[in-house]
Design a protein around this motif. Structure first.
Motif, short mmCIF file in Angstrom:
data_model
loop_
_atom_site.label_atom_id
_atom_site.label_comp_id
_atom_site.label_asym_id
_atom_site.label_seq_id
_atom_site.Cartn_x
_atom_site.Cartn_y
_atom_site.Cartn_z
N VAL A 166 0.83 -1.21 0.00
CA VAL A 166 0.00 0.00 0.00
C VAL A 166 0.86 1.26 0.00
O VAL A 166 0.37 2.35 -0.31
CB VAL A 166 -0.99 0.02 1.20
CG1 VAL A 166 -1.87 -1.21 1.18
CG2 VAL A 166 -0.26 0.14 2.53
N LYS A 167 2.13 1.12 0.31
CA LYS A 167 3.05 2.25 0.19
C LYS A 167 3.34 2.47 -1.29
O LYS A 167 3.66 1.53 -2.00
CB LYS A 167 4.34 1.99 0.96
CG LYS A 167 5.31 3.16 0.95
CD LYS A 167 6.56 2.85 1.74
CE LYS A 167 7.54 4.01 1.71
NZ LYS A 167 8.78 3.72 2.48
N VAL A 200 -0.28 1.88 -5.88
CA VAL A 200 0.30 2.74 -6.91
C VAL A 200 1.66 2.21 -7.35
O VAL A 200 2.58 2.09 -6.54
CB VAL A 200 0.45 4.19 -6.39
CG1 VAL A 200 1.06 5.08 -7.46
CG2 VAL A 200 -0.89 4.74 -5.92
N SER A 201 1.78 1.90 -8.63
CA SER A 201 3.07 1.49 -9.20
C SER A 201 2.95 1.46 -10.71
O SER A 201 1.99 0.91 -11.25
CB SER A 201 3.48 0.11 -8.70
OG SER A 201 4.63 -0.34 -9.41
N TYR A 202 3.93 2.01 -11.39
CA TYR A 202 3.90 1.96 -12.85
C TYR A 202 4.06 0.54 -13.37
O TYR A 202 3.77 0.28 -14.54
CB TYR A 202 4.98 2.88 -13.42
CG TYR A 202 4.68 4.34 -13.23
CD1 TYR A 202 3.50 4.90 -13.73
CD2 TYR A 202 5.55 5.17 -12.52
CE1 TYR A 202 3.21 6.24 -13.54
CE2 TYR A 202 5.26 6.52 -12.33
CZ TYR A 202 4.08 7.04 -12.84
OH TYR A 202 3.79 8.36 -12.64
N GLU A 203 4.51 -0.39 -12.52
CA GLU A 203 4.56 -1.80 -12.92
C GLU A 203 3.17 -2.32 -13.29
O GLU A 203 3.04 -3.25 -14.08
CB GLU A 203 5.12 -2.65 -11.78
CG GLU A 203 6.60 -2.47 -11.54
CD GLU A 203 7.45 -2.97 -12.70
OE1 GLU A 203 7.08 -3.98 -13.33
OE2 GLU A 203 8.48 -2.32 -12.98
N LEU A 204 2.12 -1.72 -12.73
CA LEU A 204 0.75 -2.17 -12.97
C LEU A 204 0.13 -1.63 -14.26
O LEU A 204 -0.99 -1.98 -14.60
CB LEU A 204 -0.14 -1.77 -11.78
CG LEU A 204 0.24 -2.35 -10.41
CD1 LEU A 204 -0.66 -1.76 -9.33
CD2 LEU A 204 0.13 -3.87 -10.42
N THR A 205 0.85 -0.78 -14.96
CA THR A 205 0.34 -0.24 -16.22
C THR A 205 0.24 -1.37 -17.24
O THR A 205 1.21 -2.07 -17.51
CB THR A 205 1.26 0.86 -16.76
OG1 THR A 205 1.44 1.86 -15.74
CG2 THR A 205 0.66 1.51 -18.00
N PRO A 206 -0.95 -1.59 -17.83
CA PRO A 206 -1.13 -2.72 -18.75
C PRO A 206 -0.20 -2.68 -19.96
O PRO A 206 0.22 -1.60 -20.41
CB PRO A 206 -2.60 -2.61 -19.16
CG PRO A 206 -3.26 -1.94 -18.00
CD PRO A 206 -2.23 -0.94 -17.51
N ASP A 207 0.08 -3.85 -20.48
CA ASP A 207 0.86 -3.95 -21.71
C ASP A 207 0.01 -3.65 -22.93
O ASP A 207 0.51 -3.09 -23.92
CB ASP A 207 1.44 -5.37 -21.83
CG ASP A 207 2.39 -5.68 -20.69
OD1 ASP A 207 3.53 -5.20 -20.73
OD2 ASP A 207 1.97 -6.37 -19.75
N ILE A 208 -1.26 -4.02 -22.88
CA ILE A 208 -2.19 -3.77 -23.98
C ILE A 208 -3.50 -3.24 -23.40
O ILE A 208 -4.02 -3.79 -22.42
CB ILE A 208 -2.46 -5.05 -24.79
CG1 ILE A 208 -1.18 -5.54 -25.47
CG2 ILE A 208 -3.56 -4.82 -25.84
CD1 ILE A 208 -1.34 -6.87 -26.20
N ALA A 209 -4.02 -2.18 -23.99
CA ALA A 209 -5.34 -1.67 -23.64
C ALA A 209 -6.23 -1.75 -24.88
O ALA A 209 -5.82 -1.32 -25.96
CB ALA A 209 -5.26 -0.23 -23.15
N ILE A 210 -7.42 -2.30 -24.71
CA ILE A 210 -8.41 -2.36 -25.79
C ILE A 210 -9.60 -1.51 -25.37
O ILE A 210 -10.31 -1.84 -24.43
CB ILE A 210 -8.82 -3.80 -26.10
CG1 ILE A 210 -7.61 -4.58 -26.62
CG2 ILE A 210 -9.96 -3.83 -27.12
CD1 ILE A 210 -7.87 -6.05 -26.91
N PRO A 229 -2.54 8.15 -0.40
CA PRO A 229 -1.48 8.61 -1.31
C PRO A 229 -1.89 9.78 -2.20
O PRO A 229 -1.04 10.62 -2.56
CB PRO A 229 -1.17 7.37 -2.15
CG PRO A 229 -1.54 6.22 -1.27
CD PRO A 229 -2.74 6.69 -0.49
N CYS A 230 -3.17 9.87 -2.55
CA CYS A 230 -3.61 10.95 -3.44
C CYS A 230 -3.47 12.33 -2.79
O CYS A 230 -3.31 13.33 -3.49
CB CYS A 230 -5.06 10.73 -3.86
SG CYS A 230 -5.32 9.29 -4.92
N THR A 231 -3.53 12.37 -1.47
CA THR A 231 -3.46 13.65 -0.76
C THR A 231 -2.15 14.38 -1.05
O THR A 231 -2.11 15.61 -1.12
CB THR A 231 -3.63 13.44 0.75
OG1 THR A 231 -4.92 12.83 0.99
CG2 THR A 231 -3.55 14.74 1.52
#
Length: 383
Positions: free
Chosen positions: A117-118, A162-172, A354-356
């Motif tokens: 969560v950090k 929150v992590s850029y690792e979670l950004t999908p490889d493909i978005a449809i 984290p958004c704060t």
């Protein structure tokens, strides 16, 4: 120097779901929610396209709204048994966010949820699988963000992982996929996308790319949300809203969000208030709060033919009413006694969210509590 974070490949437009038949791999693990994707035929079409590509498929369904950490652990266990090289999040943001967390625990079975969560602590992914996101709702932009919102049911807290690792490889991003979305979900998710545009534009991170995407997304939402709600079979309006959601997600993936989301995460976790509906309640008053230190709101107001931060806040309140959304927290049936019992707990969690840290005005507990109480009653905040 800045870096633009975006899904590796993006296919958008009506009919783009068919791109699944071009995937190269062996096994695809599909994560979805209740029955909507099955009833609409989208799940079967997705399976058929993947099988046409030569992939074996497995379906993990039943992901709940506001997915829990327990669901993530359960899905990851199923993944370890199936051993996919592709993970497909299909459906609303809950299904996609759950799939992202399953992905983490699939690759790292011993990972500690409380440690994750950090922000930016997710370890390097893609050791076993890559990720495809196919949204059926037009709101979160999770198909292009490094974000997964997961609820700890025992604590009653909703955590943005929150992590850029979670950004999908493909978005449809296929507007036909969301054609069966009910009006109230269309409204809630569209207002969520609107919130992303506003918060990304005024965040304390300056990013020219995010600014343009936020403005463009805002304009599309104001021009198309009512039509998508009132005429759900209008595929062009659906596609426009889907595109706006993606644009807003891309904007905040690079500039992040603010206290509207910090506040919303808590009422969603404790009271089950839909995320977009909560955002739409908090957003006008947070604009009024942040306008005391940020001069950026008039730029957004001009996109929709207005001039001031207050006019922008009022335009959002008008749009919220036009798509039949609730204007106060108490209208969800939450008693004053129940609200007052939890207000300090929610306020403290919102401050720690984290958004704060990306909000243009640095809040203290008393600020957040005052905004909470104003929005509970549905009155204008002047602090």
């Amino acid at each position: 120097m800045s870096k633009l974070f975006i899904a590796g490949e993006v296919f958008h437009g009506a009919g783009s779901l068919a791109e699944l038949k071009n995937i190269k791999g062996k096994k695809a693990f599909i994560v979805t929610g209740g029955n909507s994707m099955r009833q609409s035929g989208t799940l079967d079409r997705s399976i058929a396209f993947l099988q046409e590509a030569g992939l074996e498929t497995f379906v993990f369904d039943g992901v709940e709204e506001d997915p829990s950490s327990a669901t993530s652990f359960k899905g990851a266990a199923a993944m370890r048994e199936f051993q996919p090289d592709w993970i497909v999040g299909l459906g609303g943001c809950s299904a996609i966010d759950a799939a992202k967390m399953m992905w983490v625990f699939y690759e790292y079975p011993e990972a500690d949820f409380d440690a994750l969560v950090k922000p930016f602590t997710v370890p390097t992914l893609r050791n076993k699988a890559k990720f495809i996101a196919i949204p059926s709702t037009s709101g979160t932009g999770t198909e292009t963000t490094g974000l997964a919102v997961i609820t700890d049911r025992e604590k009653g807290v909703k955590y943005p992982i929150v992590s850029y690792e979670l950004t999908p490889d493909i978005a449809i991003v296929d507007g036909e996929v969301c054609a069966s979305m009910p009006a109230h979900i269309t409204a809630n998710t569209g207002l969520d996308a609107l919130t992303h545009c506003v918060e990304a534009y005024v965040s304390n991170i300056d990013d020219n790319y995010a600014d343009v995407l936020a403005k463009g997304g805002l304009e599309i939402v104001f021009n198309n949300l009512k039509e998508a709600v009132n005429n759900p079979t209008n595929i062009q309006a659906r596609q426009n809203m889907h595109d706006a959601s993606f644009m807003a997600g891309l904007a905040f993936n690079n500039a992040w969000l603010g206290i509207v989301h910090s506040l919303s995460h808590q009422v969603g976790a404790l009271y089950g208030i839909p995320h977009g509906a909560a955002n739409a309640i908090f957003l006008p008053n947070v604009i009024r709060y942040n306008a005391k230190v940020s001069a950026r709101f008039p730029d957004l107001a001009k996109v929709i033919g207005k001039e001031t931060a207050e006019e922008l806040a009022q335009a959002i309140e008008t749009l919220r009413a036009e798509v039949n959304n609730i204007s106060s927290i108490k209208e969800f049936g939450i008693s004053k006694a129940d609200w007052e019992k939890n207000i300090d707990y929610m306020t403290n969690n919102a401050l720690l969210d984290p958004c704060t840290g990306f909000n243009p005005r640095v809040p203290v507990l008393e600020d957040l509590k005052a905004i909470y109480n104003a929005c509970y009653d549905g009155v204008i905040f002047n602090g």
